[in-house]
Design an enzyme around this catalytic site. Structure first.
Site, mmCIF file in Angstrom:
data_model
loop_
_atom_site.group_PDB
_atom_site.id
_atom_site.type_symbol
_atom_site.label_atom_id
_atom_site.label_comp_id
_atom_site.label_asym_id
_atom_site.label_seq_id
_atom_site.Cartn_x
_atom_site.Cartn_y
_atom_site.Cartn_z
ATOM 1 N N CYS A 144 92.380 4.106 50.986
ATOM 2 C CA CYS A 144 93.464 5.029 51.338
ATOM 3 C C CYS A 144 94.654 4.844 50.416
ATOM 4 O O CYS A 144 95.678 4.263 50.783
ATOM 5 C CB CYS A 144 93.888 4.875 52.787
ATOM 6 N N CYS A 322 93.155 12.938 51.751
ATOM 7 C CA CYS A 322 94.249 12.044 52.112
ATOM 8 C C CYS A 322 95.341 12.857 52.793
ATOM 9 O O CYS A 322 96.050 13.616 52.125
ATOM 10 C CB CYS A 322 94.804 11.353 50.867
#
Length: 389
Positions: A144, A322
């Protein structure tokens, strides 16, 4: 994947080697660090997510032997397999930063990447009085990649809300040379940075934390040997990361320690009955939960065909996503492929901050994860994976 395999070959033919007692939905930790969600909301007992009837081997893999179709566990236990799916994730290495992890025993410092440190981020933010709030991005692959700056935007919003923002100098010190890999979203984020008076320092890598003095030491990657020391009132650390130790120098791994798979089928390049998914692979895409969701559908199709002695045809295009949280009710939803080209789900400009996308990130996605993705009912996004997986 165990839920998918259970439906394919029956529960008694599936086993999961997993040492953890708790399963975490880690994408929620950005919101935990920002004071929006509780850590407990991200956790479930592991036994509650292991598919019913599937054998749960409560141990840790210490070696893989694909030439003999087996893995070795702790206490010298051998488990043989006909097909192997490697889903070992990525390892955190706080210890590669001098002064950590022991520095987390001091106040003013936290990290959203660990269940042990994420609540410290929220405490550091609440305790902020005046000075530098520093957010870091390491010189390694990470999971991430948007998370290191998401907490910066949330911190900015909190400090504005509490009237402390005029006394705060917010800094994002990143080892990268850009704020985001995909230009469309990078341009949007740079506008956010400009509008909110946030300082972005590129090619800066955290190498030491002097927690007793509230000092962070960075190396300048463009000037070898040159370091900078910054005093901090709040420090959020994104740790260096790497492949799990069991994969380093393993027969299944490439020279960097990542499982060496075909980027379209997720089948191992050398061992046809070995597959891998997620952060432990050398797939050239961002390591995110959304990527795993997309990969799982492709891997399901791949294994189905391999079991029939047929060649895989379903191809993974590198889709990853994301949800860039830019405030307490705002998200820029970045979605893109192997080539860094936007691969967006919705018929709108997703580079714009939107409240709807925030609620998808904060409220809808956790529900889908616990109640659908883990049970192989549906996949999150994009929509073509809903239809095809």
């Amino acid at each position: 994947m165990s839920a998918r395999m259970k439906r394919k070959v029956g529960a008694r033919n599936v086993a999961v080697v997993e040492p953890s007692k708790t399963h975490y939905y880690q994408p929620l930790w950005t919101l935990v660090g920002g004071g929006i969600k509780q850590l407990a909301a991200s956790a479930r007992p592991m036994e509650s997510v292991i598919p019913a009837g599937v054998e749960w081997i409560k141990s840790r893999v210490i070696a893989l032997d694909p030439d003999k179709n087996c893995v070795w566990l702790e206490n010298d236990v051998k488990v043989s397999y006909k097909y192997l799916i490697i889903a070992l994730g990525i390892s955190l290495h706080y210890e590669k930063i001098k002064g950590l992890p022991e520095g987390f025993n001091h106040p003013k410092i936290g990290s959203n990447y660990s269940a042990q440190t994420v609540e410290k981020t929220w405490r550091a933010l609440q305790d902020f009085k005046e000075g530098n709030a520093i957010f870091t991005f390491p010189n390694t692959p990470v999971k991430c990649a948007g998370a290191p700056q998401k907490i910066m935007y949330l911190s900015d919003a909190y400090l504005r809300k509490t009237g402390k923002r005029p006394k705060a100098n917010i800094m994002f010190n990143t080892s990268l040379g850009v704020i985001f890999a995909v230009k469309k979203y990078a341009d949007a984020l740079l506008e956010v940075v400009k509008d909110r008076d946030l300082a972005v320092n590129y090619k800066r890598n955290l190498i030491e934390v002097r927690a007793d003095k509230q000092e962070a030491v960075f190396e300048n990657l463009d000037k070898p040997g040159v370091t900078e020391v910054h005093q901090y009132e709040m420090l959020h650390v994104t740790p260096p990361m790497g492949p799990p130790a069991v994969l380093i120098n393993s027969p299944v791994s490439d020279e960097n320690g990542w499982v060496d798979v075909d980027k379209e089928t997720l089948q191992h390049k050398k061992y046809p009955n070995v597959f891998a998914i997620g952060d432990c692979t050398n797939l050239p895409t961002s390591k995110t939960a959304a990527a795993v969701a997309a990969q799982s559908g492709v891997l399901d199709k791949t294994i189905s065909l391999v079991m029939k002695n047929e060649l895989p045809v379903k191809k993974y295009d590198g889709y990853t996503s994301c949800p860039l949280v830019t405030g307490y009710n705002k998200v820029i939803l970045a979605e893109f492929d192997y080539n860094g080209q936007p691969l967006e789900t919705f018929p709108i400009d997703q580079s714009k901050e939107r409240t709807t996308m925030y609620h998808m990130k904060a409220d809808m996605m956790p529900l889908l994860y616990w109640n659908a993705l883990l049970k192989k009912l549906i996949l999150p996004y994009p929509m073509d994976y809903y239809r095809n997986c």
